[in-house]
Design an enzyme around this catalytic site. Sequence first.
Site, PDB file in Angstrom:
ATOM      1  N   SER A 185       0.780  -1.151   0.063  1.00  0.00           N
ATOM      2  CA  SER A 185      -0.032  -0.174  -0.139  1.00  0.00           C
ATOM      3  C   SER A 185       1.016   1.283  -0.198  1.00  0.00           C
ATOM      4  O   SER A 185       1.710   1.437  -0.861  1.00  0.00           O
ATOM      5  CB  SER A 185      -0.925   0.006   1.287  1.00  0.00           C
ATOM      6  OG  SER A 185      -1.852   1.019   1.190  1.00  0.00           O
TER       7      SER A 185
ATOM      8  N   ASP B 270      10.523   4.924 -10.343  1.00  0.00           N
ATOM      9  CA  ASP B 270      10.087   5.466 -11.416  1.00  0.00           C
ATOM     10  C   ASP B 270      10.899   6.621 -11.779  1.00  0.00           C
ATOM     11  O   ASP B 270      11.116   7.074 -13.049  1.00  0.00           O
ATOM     12  CB  ASP B 270       8.748   5.577 -11.535  1.00  0.00           C
ATOM     13  CG  ASP B 270       7.775   4.433 -11.589  1.00  0.00           C
ATOM     14  OD1 ASP B 270       8.160   3.423 -11.593  1.00  0.00           O
ATOM     15  OD2 ASP B 270       6.666   4.560 -11.817  1.00  0.00           O
TER      16      ASP B 270
ATOM     17  N   LYS C 160      -0.825  -4.186  -3.191  1.00  0.00           N
ATOM     18  CA  LYS C 160      -1.852  -3.528  -2.685  1.00  0.00           C
ATOM     19  C   LYS C 160      -2.236  -2.196  -3.127  1.00  0.00           C
ATOM     20  O   LYS C 160      -1.625  -1.223  -2.570  1.00  0.00           O
ATOM     21  CB  LYS C 160      -2.057  -3.478  -1.054  1.00  0.00           C
ATOM     22  CG  LYS C 160      -3.531  -3.730  -0.495  1.00  0.00           C
ATOM     23  CD  LYS C 160      -3.942  -2.068  -0.620  1.00  0.00           C
ATOM     24  CE  LYS C 160      -5.440  -2.125   0.291  1.00  0.00           C
ATOM     25  NZ  LYS C 160      -5.727  -0.655   0.220  1.00  0.00           N
TER      26      LYS C 160
END
Length: 541
Positions: free
Chosen positions: A284, A295, A309
């Site tokens: 999460s 990224d 999640k």
Amino acid sequence: MKKTIYVLFICLYAISIQAQNQKASAMRKLQMAEFAIANFYVDKVDENKLVEAAIIKMLEQLDPHSTYSDAAEVKKMNEPLKGNFEGIGIQFQMIEDTLFVVQPVSNGPSEKVGILAGDRIIAVNDSVIAGVKMSTEDIMRRLRGPKGSKVDLTVVRRGVAEPLAFTVKRDKIPILSIDAAYMIQRGTGYIRINRFGATTVNEFKEAMKGLQKKGMKDMILDFQGNGGGYLDAAINLANEFLQQKELIVYTEGRRDKRNEFFAKGNGGFRNGRLVVLVDEYTASASEIVSGAIQDWDRGVIVGRRTFGKGLVQRPIDLPDGSMIRLTVARYYTPAGRCIQKPYENATNSKQDRSSANIEENIRKYNRDLIERFNRGELTHADSIHFPDSLKVQTKRLKRTVYGGGGIMPDYFVPIDTTLYTDYHRNLIAKGVLTKYAMTFIDNHRNTLASKYKKFKTFNEQFTVDSLMMNTLKEMAEKADVKFDEKQYETSLPLIKTHLKALIARDIWDMNEYFQIMNTANRSVEKAIELLNSNEYDNILK
């Protein structure tokens, strides 16, 4: 042309009315069923339980993370994320049906009245809690209470003949998000975050500034076992590492339009090398931060593929204090990867929608980590395969990273199976290690305090000797942990490390516990190795 537009408008209006009628019809059907059962069923029914059961069953048809919680569960669930609860302020363990005080919270209500580490609480108000096999939950319910209320405790203290009486005034007790923050080597700081709560970012900033004063240039950020928490906390933590206007995460759903969250560019660690540790229990909010860092090529992710999640739940408060957490959108990393691992088999309307099929698919979803182990994914990097459709490129360096659920690390570290045995697992499962550590401290508290005034001295000089291990084995036998010579020898280094860490935790705190345990953590070792070699720079070319 006007006639065509008019006809189209009429059609759309008709479709809208039809959809509204279908919704109203479904609602009337549900209300009529509840009314009929409540009024005509042969026996009296509990309408509240009936409605709860219906809500739970409806949510089961959706996804694994749309859930219902009753009022008591909501309160219990929210406490760790709010960052505090109201109670007496002690860390404790149950040993042989007796509450053993591990540590009073610093400057907390128990410490203020004189309760010490090693004390045994045998009664709370008029209720005896020692030797009566009372559950931990029942004991906590007696100890906790509203701020300002008082509770009478009866305490047995080693070396004092008679029980001692204390009256403790309950207060707000902090629940910390950071387990450990220390200099792991010269120039490198280590911070471990266990959850994302209301106080997480402030705790992190304080820890970071403290380490920067000690010379931290590089950071190891540990999310191993971090199950997530508040979205705002994740966004604000990611902001500490990213440059202005860099996308942190975006959410998108059927009714929720794309919502983007960007870094402000005022973070305290926007430069300096960064290694983030993750594992299969990282989920999460911690996946949001890890994904943004990966990224943007801001740091190196080390460990194993995270849980996956990535569904956004909107809390819907119900009148009786209960709550529905309804999935309304999905999280996506800056490069467009959906964090959520697949669960479509449990919810795809084209599949078999029978109750048995849905339950089976949700069971498979919940067994995913076990299946990862069975497939070899936790032990061998080459057991993980990604189709080309799941490959995306990072924002700056155009490195290949992978979607499909969870965050795949830049450097894979297999789960360590070399030192773990059934004998070691049973020592932990039956509480033998914890019990021995507390018994040892109770018997040697004064000696330890005088000999090891600083943790550094303890860490360098204290060793778990053969006499201690023999006593541990005897205690294990009494707890029905059968001795196995081969397994014992295999796990001996880990048992000694764990035991030393537990003793350090009970003398000092979790910070010292992890300083010792991290010496046996392969991901931590690999993070240090990456920073001390050219590998870090090679990954982020």
